[in-house]
Design a protein around this motif. Structure first.
Motif, PDB file in Angstrom:
ATOM      1  N   ALA A   2       0.848  -1.193   0.000  1.00 30.08           N
ATOM      2  CA  ALA A   2       0.000   0.000   0.000  1.00 30.08           C
ATOM      3  C   ALA A   2       0.885   1.244   0.000  1.00 30.08           C
ATOM      4  O   ALA A   2       1.944   1.261   0.631  1.00 30.08           O
ATOM      5  CB  ALA A   2      -0.902   0.005   1.222  1.00 30.08           C
ATOM      6  N   SER A   5      -0.342   8.087   1.824  1.00 28.20           N
ATOM      7  CA  SER A   5      -0.061   9.515   1.692  1.00 28.20           C
ATOM      8  C   SER A   5      -1.001  10.301   2.595  1.00 28.20           C
ATOM      9  O   SER A   5      -2.066   9.814   2.976  1.00 28.20           O
ATOM     10  CB  SER A   5      -0.213   9.966   0.227  1.00 28.20           C
ATOM     11  OG  SER A   5      -1.533   9.715  -0.200  1.00 28.20           O
ATOM     12  N   THR A  14      -4.618   8.559   2.900  1.00 33.04           N
ATOM     13  CA  THR A  14      -5.016   7.686   1.793  1.00 33.04           C
ATOM     14  C   THR A  14      -4.071   6.491   1.709  1.00 33.04           C
ATOM     15  O   THR A  14      -2.858   6.647   1.778  1.00 33.04           O
ATOM     16  CB  THR A  14      -4.978   8.445   0.446  1.00 33.04           C
ATOM     17  OG1 THR A  14      -5.845   9.573   0.557  1.00 33.04           O
ATOM     18  CG2 THR A  14      -5.449   7.560  -0.691  1.00 33.04           C
ATOM     19  N   ALA A  15      -4.663   5.305   1.595  1.00 27.64           N
ATOM     20  CA  ALA A  15      -3.891   4.087   1.333  1.00 27.64           C
ATOM     21  C   ALA A  15      -4.278   3.624  -0.064  1.00 27.64           C
ATOM     22  O   ALA A  15      -5.434   3.264  -0.311  1.00 27.64           O
ATOM     23  CB  ALA A  15      -4.210   3.017   2.362  1.00 27.64           C
ATOM     24  N   GLU A  16      -3.308   3.677  -0.974  1.00 24.54           N
ATOM     25  CA  GLU A  16      -3.577   3.303  -2.360  1.00 24.54           C
ATOM     26  C   GLU A  16      -2.934   1.949  -2.628  1.00 24.54           C
ATOM     27  O   GLU A  16      -1.754   1.749  -2.341  1.00 24.54           O
ATOM     28  CB  GLU A  16      -2.973   4.365  -3.291  1.00 24.54           C
ATOM     29  CG  GLU A  16      -3.490   4.276  -4.689  1.00 24.54           C
ATOM     30  CD  GLU A  16      -3.893   5.642  -5.227  1.00 24.54           C
ATOM     31  OE1 GLU A  16      -3.419   6.653  -4.668  1.00 24.54           O
ATOM     32  OE2 GLU A  16      -4.685   5.686  -6.183  1.00 24.54           O
ATOM     33  N   PHE A  17      -3.711   1.026  -3.136  1.00 27.35           N
ATOM     34  CA  PHE A  17      -3.182  -0.325  -3.331  1.00 27.35           C
ATOM     35  C   PHE A  17      -2.594  -0.472  -4.728  1.00 27.35           C
ATOM     36  O   PHE A  17      -3.181  -0.018  -5.710  1.00 27.35           O
ATOM     37  CB  PHE A  17      -4.274  -1.354  -3.044  1.00 27.35           C
ATOM     38  CG  PHE A  17      -4.785  -1.212  -1.637  1.00 27.35           C
ATOM     39  CD1 PHE A  17      -3.980  -1.566  -0.564  1.00 27.35           C
ATOM     40  CD2 PHE A  17      -6.012  -0.634  -1.381  1.00 27.35           C
ATOM     41  CE1 PHE A  17      -4.413  -1.371   0.739  1.00 27.35           C
ATOM     42  CE2 PHE A  17      -6.457  -0.445  -0.078  1.00 27.35           C
ATOM     43  CZ  PHE A  17      -5.656  -0.816   0.984  1.00 27.35           C
ATOM     44  N   GLN A  18      -1.429  -1.130  -4.760  1.00 29.28           N
ATOM     45  CA  GLN A  18      -0.658  -1.202  -5.987  1.00 29.28           C
ATOM     46  C   GLN A  18      -0.891  -2.540  -6.704  1.00 29.28           C
ATOM     47  O   GLN A  18      -1.004  -3.581  -6.062  1.00 29.28           O
ATOM     48  CB  GLN A  18       0.847  -1.092  -5.665  1.00 29.28           C
ATOM     49  CG  GLN A  18       1.198   0.020  -4.707  1.00 29.28           C
ATOM     50  CD  GLN A  18       1.198   1.370  -5.380  1.00 29.28           C
ATOM     51  OE1 GLN A  18       1.999   1.618  -6.269  1.00 29.28           O
ATOM     52  NE2 GLN A  18       0.272   2.228  -4.977  1.00 29.28           N
ATOM     53  N   LYS A  22      -4.903  -4.624  -5.648  1.00 30.94           N
ATOM     54  CA  LYS A  22      -6.269  -4.129  -5.865  1.00 30.94           C
ATOM     55  C   LYS A  22      -7.222  -5.316  -6.007  1.00 30.94           C
ATOM     56  O   LYS A  22      -8.363  -5.278  -5.562  1.00 30.94           O
ATOM     57  CB  LYS A  22      -6.324  -3.291  -7.147  1.00 30.94           C
ATOM     58  CG  LYS A  22      -5.635  -1.967  -7.042  1.00 30.94           C
ATOM     59  CD  LYS A  22      -5.776  -1.218  -8.354  1.00 30.94           C
ATOM     60  CE  LYS A  22      -4.668  -0.194  -8.471  1.00 30.94           C
ATOM     61  NZ  LYS A  22      -4.616   0.410  -9.789  1.00 30.94           N
ATOM     62  N   LYS A  27     -10.118  -3.621  -3.342  1.00 32.45           N
ATOM     63  CA  LYS A  27     -10.158  -2.161  -3.142  1.00 32.45           C
ATOM     64  C   LYS A  27      -9.032  -1.541  -3.966  1.00 32.45           C
ATOM     65  O   LYS A  27      -7.978  -2.161  -4.137  1.00 32.45           O
ATOM     66  CB  LYS A  27      -9.890  -1.791  -1.677  1.00 32.45           C
ATOM     67  CG  LYS A  27     -11.015  -2.155  -0.724  1.00 32.45           C
ATOM     68  CD  LYS A  27     -11.852  -0.946  -0.407  1.00 32.45           C
ATOM     69  CE  LYS A  27     -12.919  -1.313   0.609  1.00 32.45           C
ATOM     70  NZ  LYS A  27     -14.077  -0.435   0.528  1.00 32.45           N
ATOM     71  N   SER A  28      -9.211  -0.323  -4.421  1.00 31.87           N
ATOM     72  CA  SER A  28      -8.089   0.365  -5.044  1.00 31.87           C
ATOM     73  C   SER A  28      -7.502   1.375  -4.069  1.00 31.87           C
ATOM     74  O   SER A  28      -6.330   1.710  -4.124  1.00 31.87           O
ATOM     75  CB  SER A  28      -8.517   1.061  -6.338  1.00 31.87           C
ATOM     76  OG  SER A  28      -9.529   1.997  -6.066  1.00 31.87           O
ATOM     77  N   ARG A  29      -8.339   1.854  -3.141  1.00 31.91           N
ATOM     78  CA  ARG A  29      -7.829   2.805  -2.138  1.00 31.91           C
ATOM     79  C   ARG A  29      -8.780   2.901  -0.949  1.00 31.91           C
ATOM     80  O   ARG A  29      -9.960   2.561  -1.049  1.00 31.91           O
ATOM     81  CB  ARG A  29      -7.647   4.181  -2.760  1.00 31.91           C
ATOM     82  CG  ARG A  29      -8.954   4.755  -3.330  1.00 31.91           C
ATOM     83  CD  ARG A  29      -8.904   6.243  -3.446  1.00 31.91           C
ATOM     84  NE  ARG A  29      -7.775   6.729  -4.216  1.00 31.91           N
ATOM     85  CZ  ARG A  29      -7.343   7.977  -4.183  1.00 31.91           C
ATOM     86  NH1 ARG A  29      -7.955   8.847  -3.387  1.00 31.91           N
ATOM     87  NH2 ARG A  29      -6.341   8.361  -4.913  1.00 31.91           N
ATOM     88  N   GLU A  31      -9.726   5.837   2.113  1.00 34.68           N
ATOM     89  CA  GLU A  31      -9.517   7.208   2.576  1.00 34.68           C
ATOM     90  C   GLU A  31     -10.058   7.321   3.993  1.00 34.68           C
ATOM     91  O   GLU A  31     -11.208   6.981   4.251  1.00 34.68           O
ATOM     92  CB  GLU A  31     -10.221   8.209   1.655  1.00 34.68           C
ATOM     93  CG  GLU A  31      -9.527   8.379   0.322  1.00 34.68           C
ATOM     94  CD  GLU A  31      -9.953   9.657  -0.392  1.00 34.68           C
ATOM     95  OE1 GLU A  31     -10.946  10.268   0.036  1.00 34.68           O
ATOM     96  OE2 GLU A  31      -9.265  10.035  -1.353  1.00 34.68           O
TER      97      GLU A  31
END
Lengths: 121, 162
Positions: A2, A5, A14-18, A22, A27-29, A31
């Motif tokens: 993840a 940011s 925000t946790a954005e999955f790479q 995903k 999930k893609s992110r 918040e």
């Protein structure tokens, strides 16, 4: 993995999955309002804890734990393949999850970033 | 939404303080804390939020329960020799000033909240030595803390208590 940011202006973590994460996490992110973040800890030992019941996502023991889990009445979100890089993010009761357990590239820097963002000093 | 906690928070903080005073913040893992306190990991996170928050709580408790009572006693002494002897003896054998010193060296440079607590502890000792030493009190406080650090650095064959 993840990517964490912080948007201080909006007060959002925000946790954005790479990549394939995903798919594993469904999930893609995520918040989370910073006001709902209680703390972050680098905790490789967390991965040895019983995972509880998978509610959604993927679980291949020893390989990947990703998605939503319930244990002892708590709602956890996992995205960990390498336990050494696991960071536990504790959330307030108002949040959808009690706890996030995420693998990040640099656990120490991520924990510092989150703790400094929520510090009241 | 988790189960209600069923453990003595004060006892847990005290146990954590002893671990942090011996191994430092980085040297104490969540595994160490879970094993020593006997508290489930989930409960530890639910109550304290993070390892850093538990460390801050332990440091706060250390100041309130150990540093401040000792400095209050030192502040009642006006004889310079007696005050210095009491301060040195207290910090060598009494309260675990190791937690304060370790936090000062390891965490304070990077963590403003730790820095504020460390400053409070050091200031308390300086002010306690003021009735007996006047303007030289800060220098004497540094000497007391420095000798505590020196004692900690001495090689030993048996485990030390801090």
């Amino acid at each position: 993995m993840a990517l964490i940011s912080i948007d201080r202006e909006r007060g959002i973590l925000t946790a954005e999955f790479q990549g394939l994460d995903k798919l594993w996490t469904l999930k893609s992110r995520l918040e989370i309002p910073l006001a709902h973040v209680r703390g972050a800890t680098h905790d490789p030992g967390m991965a040895r804890e019983p995972k509880g019941v998978r509610v959604g996502g993927s679980y291949f023991p020893g390989l990947i734990t990703a998605g939503r889990f319930r244990r002892n009445g708590e709602r956890l979100f996992w995205d960990v393949k390498n336990p050494e890089k696991a960071v536990v993010i504790e959330l307030a009761d108002a949040e959808h999850y009690d706890r996030l357990v995420l693998e990040v590239e640099n656990p120490r820097a991520t924990v510092d970033l989150i703790e400094q963002s929520i510090s009241r000093a | 939404m988790g189960r209600p906690r069923a453990f003595d928070t004060d006892q847990a903080v005290s146990t954590a303080a002893a671990l942090f005073a011996t191994h430092g913040f980085e040297g104490t893992s969540v595994d160490d804390l879970v094993t020593a306190t006997g508290i489930h990991r989930g409960s530890l996170y639910k109550v304290f939020g993070s390892k850093r928050s538990l460390h801050l709580t332990a440091l706060r408790r250390h100041l309130d329960h150990e540093i401040h009572p000792v400095t209050a006693a030192i502040a009642t002494l006006t004889d310079p020799a007696q005050a210095l002897t009491t301060a040195t003896a207290s910090y060598d054998n009494g309260p675990a000033a190791g937690l304060l010193l370790l936090a000062a060296a390891e965490r304070a440079p990077h963590d403003p909240e730790v820095a504020a607590l460390v400053a409070e502890g050091i200031t308390a000792l300086e002010e306690a030595l003021r009735p007996s030493h006047g303007d030289a009190a800060p220098q004497l406080a540094s000497t007391v803390l420095g000798s505590r650090l020196r004692l900690r650095a001495l090689p030993t064959t048996t485990p030390k208590e801090y």
